[in-house]
Write a protein that holds these residues in place. Sequence first.
Motif, short mmCIF file in Angstrom:
data_model
loop_
_atom_site.label_atom_id
_atom_site.label_comp_id
_atom_site.label_asym_id
_atom_site.label_seq_id
_atom_site.Cartn_x
_atom_site.Cartn_y
_atom_site.Cartn_z
N HIS A 295 3.74 13.33 6.83
CA HIS A 295 3.11 14.41 7.60
C HIS A 295 3.31 15.77 6.92
O HIS A 295 2.41 16.62 6.93
N ASN A 296 4.47 15.97 6.35
CA ASN A 296 4.81 17.25 5.73
C ASN A 296 4.30 17.40 4.30
O ASN A 296 4.39 18.48 3.72
N THR B 116 0.84 -1.19 0.00
CA THR B 116 0.00 0.00 0.00
C THR B 116 0.88 1.24 0.00
O THR B 116 1.97 1.22 0.57
N PHE B 117 0.43 2.29 -0.66
CA PHE B 117 1.18 3.55 -0.75
C PHE B 117 2.61 3.32 -1.23
O PHE B 117 3.52 4.04 -0.83
N PRO C 260 -1.23 12.37 1.95
CA PRO C 260 -1.71 11.24 1.15
C PRO C 260 -2.40 10.17 1.99
O PRO C 260 -3.25 9.44 1.46
N MET C 261 -2.11 10.10 3.27
CA MET C 261 -2.77 9.11 4.12
C MET C 261 -4.24 9.47 4.32
O MET C 261 -5.11 8.60 4.28
N GLN D 218 -9.57 7.88 2.98
CA GLN D 218 -10.94 8.25 2.60
C GLN D 218 -11.40 7.40 1.43
O GLN D 218 -12.55 6.96 1.38
N ASP D 219 -10.49 7.15 0.47
CA ASP D 219 -10.82 6.24 -0.64
C ASP D 219 -11.18 4.85 -0.11
O ASP D 219 -12.09 4.20 -0.62
N TRP D 220 -10.42 4.39 0.89
CA TRP D 220 -10.68 3.07 1.48
C TRP D 220 -12.06 3.05 2.13
O TRP D 220 -12.86 2.13 1.90
N LEU D 221 -12.38 4.07 2.91
CA LEU D 221 -13.70 4.15 3.54
C LEU D 221 -14.82 4.19 2.50
O LEU D 221 -15.81 3.45 2.62
#
Length: 172
Positions: A144-145, A75-76, A150-151, A156-159
């Motif tokens: 984070h920066n 993932t990612f 992207p997380m 949100q795509d996963w949800l």
Amino acid sequence: MQMNAIIWPDGYTPGFTDNFCSNEVIVAGLSAAEVWPQLSVPARWPAYYANSANIRFHDGKGPVLENGVRFYFETFGFPVESQCTEYVAPTSGQPGRVAWHGWTGEGDSRLDVIHAWLVEDLDGKRVRILTQESQKGKPAVELHNTKPNPMINGHQDWLDGLVAASRKVKQA
């Protein structure tokens, strides 16, 4: 009605890690029991979440997550080794909870995460799905920066995919 919260293991309390993301949806017309099978069987993830691939279990376990089980997925852009740290299927009056410790890389490229999910029924035939991830390591600082994070967008795509897949199964 009081809503439940994620239970964080030592060292992963949000605010004390390098990156944290939280995504939540509340939708009508689904129950925790209808959502749970799409989440608790990782082999189903790629069908509704394009950012997951090559899922496999270790030690002859699977296909359903359970406490202590080891599994792998990508993932990612990261190959992630994982171990389920919490697994409680939803029951009447009790939310479903699943979490895993995921890790990838070594040294400065090491990333450690706890990815947790909570799936609970609400009044009015609604379900609340909360997913949160707390991350440690240099890659977490970089995530984070990065704006937008992207997380946040990926989860949100996963949800959204989880809700759509659950509705599709319910209508079948």
